[in-house]
Write a protein that holds these residues in place. Structure first.
Motif, PDB file in Angstrom:
ATOM      1  N   ASN A 155       0.820  -1.212   0.000  1.00 60.56           N
ATOM      2  CA  ASN A 155       0.000   0.000   0.000  1.00 60.56           C
ATOM      3  C   ASN A 155       0.858   1.269   0.000  1.00 60.56           C
ATOM      4  OD1 ASN A 155      -2.412  -1.430   0.030  1.00 60.56           O
ATOM      5  ND2 ASN A 155      -2.454  -1.551   2.261  1.00 60.56           N
ATOM      6  N   TYR A 156       0.588   2.127  -0.973  1.00 56.40           N
ATOM      7  CA  TYR A 156       1.281   3.412  -1.090  1.00 56.40           C
ATOM      8  C   TYR A 156       0.249   4.537  -1.051  1.00 56.40           C
ATOM      9  CZ  TYR A 156       5.975   1.640  -1.994  1.00 56.40           C
ATOM     10  OH  TYR A 156       7.205   1.056  -1.854  1.00 56.40           O
ATOM     11  N   ILE A 157       0.605   5.633  -0.390  1.00 56.59           N
ATOM     12  CA  ILE A 157      -0.267   6.796  -0.237  1.00 56.59           C
ATOM     13  C   ILE A 157       0.207   7.902  -1.177  1.00 56.59           C
ATOM     14  CG2 ILE A 157      -0.906   8.674   1.323  1.00 56.59           C
ATOM     15  CD1 ILE A 157      -2.391   6.243   2.068  1.00 56.59           C
ATOM     16  N   GLU A 158      -0.737   8.546  -1.883  1.00 57.91           N
ATOM     17  CA  GLU A 158      -0.374   9.662  -2.749  1.00 57.91           C
ATOM     18  C   GLU A 158      -0.557  10.983  -2.009  1.00 57.91           C
ATOM     19  OE1 GLU A 158      -1.631  11.798  -6.973  1.00 57.91           O
ATOM     20  OE2 GLU A 158      -2.330   9.752  -6.536  1.00 57.91           O
ATOM     21  N   LEU A 159       0.515  11.754  -1.933  1.00 62.98           N
ATOM     22  CA  LEU A 159       0.484  13.080  -1.329  1.00 62.98           C
ATOM     23  C   LEU A 159       0.454  14.110  -2.454  1.00 62.98           C
ATOM     24  CD1 LEU A 159       3.276  12.585   1.385  1.00 62.98           C
ATOM     25  CD2 LEU A 159       0.825  12.144   1.598  1.00 62.98           C
ATOM     26  N   VAL A 160      -0.532  14.989  -2.434  1.00 63.86           N
ATOM     27  CA  VAL A 160      -0.702  15.991  -3.490  1.00 63.86           C
ATOM     28  C   VAL A 160      -0.775  17.371  -2.848  1.00 63.86           C
ATOM     29  CG1 VAL A 160      -2.087  16.727  -5.466  1.00 63.86           C
ATOM     30  CG2 VAL A 160      -2.023  14.307  -4.832  1.00 63.86           C
ATOM     31  N   GLY A 161      -0.107  18.327  -3.481  1.00 65.79           N
ATOM     32  CA  GLY A 161      -0.189  19.701  -2.997  1.00 65.79           C
ATOM     33  C   GLY A 161       0.726  20.007  -1.830  1.00 65.79           C
ATOM     34  N   LEU A 162       1.664  19.103  -1.527  1.00 69.55           N
ATOM     35  CA  LEU A 162       2.607  19.328  -0.425  1.00 69.55           C
ATOM     36  C   LEU A 162       4.011  19.633  -0.933  1.00 69.55           C
ATOM     37  CD1 LEU A 162       1.506  16.451   2.000  1.00 69.55           C
ATOM     38  CD2 LEU A 162       0.903  18.873   2.108  1.00 69.55           C
ATOM     39  N   GLY A 163       4.116  19.933  -2.230  1.00 69.84           N
ATOM     40  CA  GLY A 163       5.429  20.180  -2.809  1.00 69.84           C
ATOM     41  C   GLY A 163       6.123  18.872  -3.154  1.00 69.84           C
ATOM     42  N   ASN A 164       7.389  18.969  -3.499  1.00 69.47           N
ATOM     43  CA  ASN A 164       8.184  17.788  -3.836  1.00 69.47           C
ATOM     44  C   ASN A 164       8.670  17.150  -2.532  1.00 69.47           C
ATOM     45  OD1 ASN A 164       9.540  15.868  -5.306  1.00 69.47           O
ATOM     46  ND2 ASN A 164      11.279  17.192  -5.791  1.00 69.47           N
ATOM     47  N   VAL A 165       7.895  16.211  -2.007  1.00 70.23           N
ATOM     48  CA  VAL A 165       8.121  15.674  -0.665  1.00 70.23           C
ATOM     49  C   VAL A 165       9.361  14.785  -0.629  1.00 70.23           C
ATOM     50  CG1 VAL A 165       7.166  14.265   1.186  1.00 70.23           C
ATOM     51  CG2 VAL A 165       5.670  15.781  -0.140  1.00 70.23           C
ATOM     52  N   ASN A 166      10.255  15.087   0.291  1.00 71.33           N
ATOM     53  CA  ASN A 166      11.417  14.239   0.552  1.00 71.33           C
ATOM     54  C   ASN A 166      11.054  13.307   1.713  1.00 71.33           C
ATOM     55  OD1 ASN A 166      13.822  13.068   1.378  1.00 71.33           O
ATOM     56  ND2 ASN A 166      15.027  14.941   1.156  1.00 71.33           N
ATOM     57  N   PRO A 167      11.062  11.973   1.498  1.00 71.58           N
ATOM     58  CA  PRO A 167      10.682  11.054   2.576  1.00 71.58           C
ATOM     59  C   PRO A 167      11.479  11.268   3.860  1.00 71.58           C
ATOM     60  CG  PRO A 167      10.807   9.876   0.503  1.00 71.58           C
ATOM     61  CD  PRO A 167      11.336  11.252   0.244  1.00 71.58           C
ATOM     62  N   GLN A 168      12.744  11.636   3.735  1.00 72.79           N
ATOM     63  CA  GLN A 168      13.540  11.852   4.940  1.00 72.79           C
ATOM     64  C   GLN A 168      13.027  13.046   5.745  1.00 72.79           C
ATOM     65  OE1 GLN A 168      17.639  11.741   3.250  1.00 72.79           O
ATOM     66  NE2 GLN A 168      17.940   9.998   4.620  1.00 72.79           N
ATOM     67  N   ASP A 169      12.441  14.031   5.063  1.00 75.84           N
ATOM     68  CA  ASP A 169      11.841  15.149   5.792  1.00 75.84           C
ATOM     69  C   ASP A 169      10.628  14.677   6.600  1.00 75.84           C
ATOM     70  OD1 ASP A 169      13.723  16.870   4.766  1.00 75.84           O
ATOM     71  OD2 ASP A 169      12.443  17.575   3.126  1.00 75.84           O
ATOM     72  N   LEU A 170       9.838  13.774   6.006  1.00 74.00           N
ATOM     73  CA  LEU A 170       8.700  13.215   6.742  1.00 74.00           C
ATOM     74  C   LEU A 170       9.177  12.423   7.954  1.00 74.00           C
ATOM     75  CD1 LEU A 170       6.264  11.829   4.000  1.00 74.00           C
ATOM     76  CD2 LEU A 170       6.116  13.985   5.241  1.00 74.00           C
ATOM     77  N   PHE A 171      10.165  11.556   7.728  1.00 74.02           N
ATOM     78  CA  PHE A 171      10.635  10.683   8.800  1.00 74.02           C
ATOM     79  C   PHE A 171      11.401  11.453   9.875  1.00 74.02           C
ATOM     80  CE2 PHE A 171      10.870   7.178   5.354  1.00 74.02           C
ATOM     81  CZ  PHE A 171       9.492   7.062   5.384  1.00 74.02           C
ATOM     82  N   ASN A 172      11.849  12.649   9.543  1.00 74.03           N
ATOM     83  CA  ASN A 172      12.548  13.463  10.535  1.00 74.03           C
ATOM     84  C   ASN A 172      11.633  13.828  11.705  1.00 74.03           C
ATOM     85  OD1 ASN A 172      15.117  14.809  11.130  1.00 74.03           O
ATOM     86  ND2 ASN A 172      13.952  16.712  10.943  1.00 74.03           N
ATOM     87  N   GLU A 173      10.315  13.759  11.463  1.00 73.66           N
ATOM     88  CA  GLU A 173       9.351  14.062  12.517  1.00 73.66           C
ATOM     89  C   GLU A 173       9.427  13.062  13.673  1.00 73.66           C
ATOM     90  OE1 GLU A 173       7.588  16.687  12.675  1.00 73.66           O
ATOM     91  OE2 GLU A 173       7.688  17.484  10.630  1.00 73.66           O
TER      92      GLU A 173
END
Length: 335
Positions: A155-173
């Motif tokens: 399962n993969y989630i589509e993120l739209v309208g959040l810019g060019n998302v870097n996964p490491q930026d998400l995981f930095n949370e």
């Protein structure tokens, strides 16, 4: 004592002497799982016992036991046993091939347990027929520390309208959510109705949670197959004029919309290999649009992680505060 009795005693002891001291006699001992080949094409496999040397034995082994004649033994996939001259049986259990130097499985004889490591030919010794035996695995008494396992589904989630998302930026949370032994499960708002949640528990305060957080951010987040990026364009009106029938657009521009498809959830499991107890787990979950199955990305992710396991494992060992670490990735979905 007559010479006759001396000879009788010598022949009585000779089988024990030639068998050598078999595994289980010291903490620095090792059993080498070796494949043997001659220049004329004769193949065999055997186990060789060394009374010293640990992971780096050398010279002539104290005793050997034939594992297979006429061809090489397949060491992986099922337990392999061989009987030494004194009757002691050594059994190696190596589930699957691993990278160079990595922890591979366990060994057992009548006296004690062993830990087996992949060893691509650092130990060599000759046979009396001129063949040479070369190590495939070395089993000794040094525990491997931990194993780190990554698992995910399709399962993969589509993120739209959040810019060019870097996964490491998400995981930095995760760093603001992890604690000494658990994670704050409050969802992190990503915007556009999307959020990410972290759940974790760690057996060794801070060491385990920090290690899992580093694994997620540094290792998983750097994999190209963790996400897929693409763009679309949309026409946007930037200037309007009023008309009796309603506003009319007099100026338009093309706007780039960034899309990122990213794995919905990944679980990291840390196991203490000295007792096979789970030391900690970390899971992230993305919530946004309905997930879509993407087996291609998932397979690329798992293959990429496993392909780099021999590089990743040594990097993880100091992060978790252990001498050695093993690393695997697996798919737990329906691909």
């Amino acid at each position: 004592m007559s010479l006759k009795y001396v000879i009788q005693i010598l022949f009585t002891l000779l089988p024990l002497i030639s068998a050598g001291p078999i595994a289980g006699r010291g903490t620095d001992e090792a059993v080498v799982l070796a494949n043997c080949a001659s220049s004329w094409g004769e193949w065999s496999s055997e186990m060789a016992y060394y009374s010293s040397g640990g992971k780096s034995p050398s010279g002539t082994p104290a005793a050997t036991a034939v594992a297979r004649s006429g061809s090489f033994q397949t060491w992986e996939g099922a337990p392999v046993s061989a009987k030494f001259g004194d009757g002691n049986v050594f059994t190696a259990n190596i589930p699957r091939p691993v990278g160079s130097g990595m922890y591979a499985g366990t060994g057992q004889n009548s006296q004690s347990s062993f830990y087996c490591y992949q060893d691509a030919g650092s130990v060599k010794y000759p046979l009396s027929n001129g063949a040479t035996c070369t190590s495939v695995y070395v089993c000794d008494h040094s525990p491997p520390g931990i194993s780190v396992a990554i698992s995910s589904n399709e399962n993969y989630i589509e993120l739209v309208g959040l810019g060019n998302v870097n996964p490491q930026d998400l995981f930095n949370e995760v760093w603001s959510r992890r604690g000494a032994t658990s994670c704050d499960t409050t969802a992190v708002d990503l915007g556009q109705g999307c959020s990410i949640t972290f759940t974790c528990d760690g057996g060794i305060p801070w060491t385990t949670t920090n290690g899992m957080s580093s694994t997620l951010h540094d290792i998983v987040g750097s994999q190209s197959a963790i996400a897929n990026h693409w763009t679309t364009t949309s026409t946007v009106c930037t200037a309007w004029v009023g008309e009796s029938t309603g506003p009319v657009c007099i100026q338009e521009t093309q706007e780039t919309i960034y899309h990122t498809s990213i794995a919905q959830t990944i679980q990291i499991t840390v196991t203490d290999l000295s007792n096979n107890d789970v030391q900690g787990q970390l899971t992230y979950d993305l919530a946004c649009s309905p997930p879509q199955a993407d087996c291609t990305l998932l397979n690329d992710l798992i293959q990429g992680l496993n392909g780099a396991a021999s590089v990743i494992a040594p990097e993880l060992a100091p992060v978790f505060g252990v001498a050695q670490a093993a690393f695997t990735a697996e798919e737990n979905g329906s691909c």
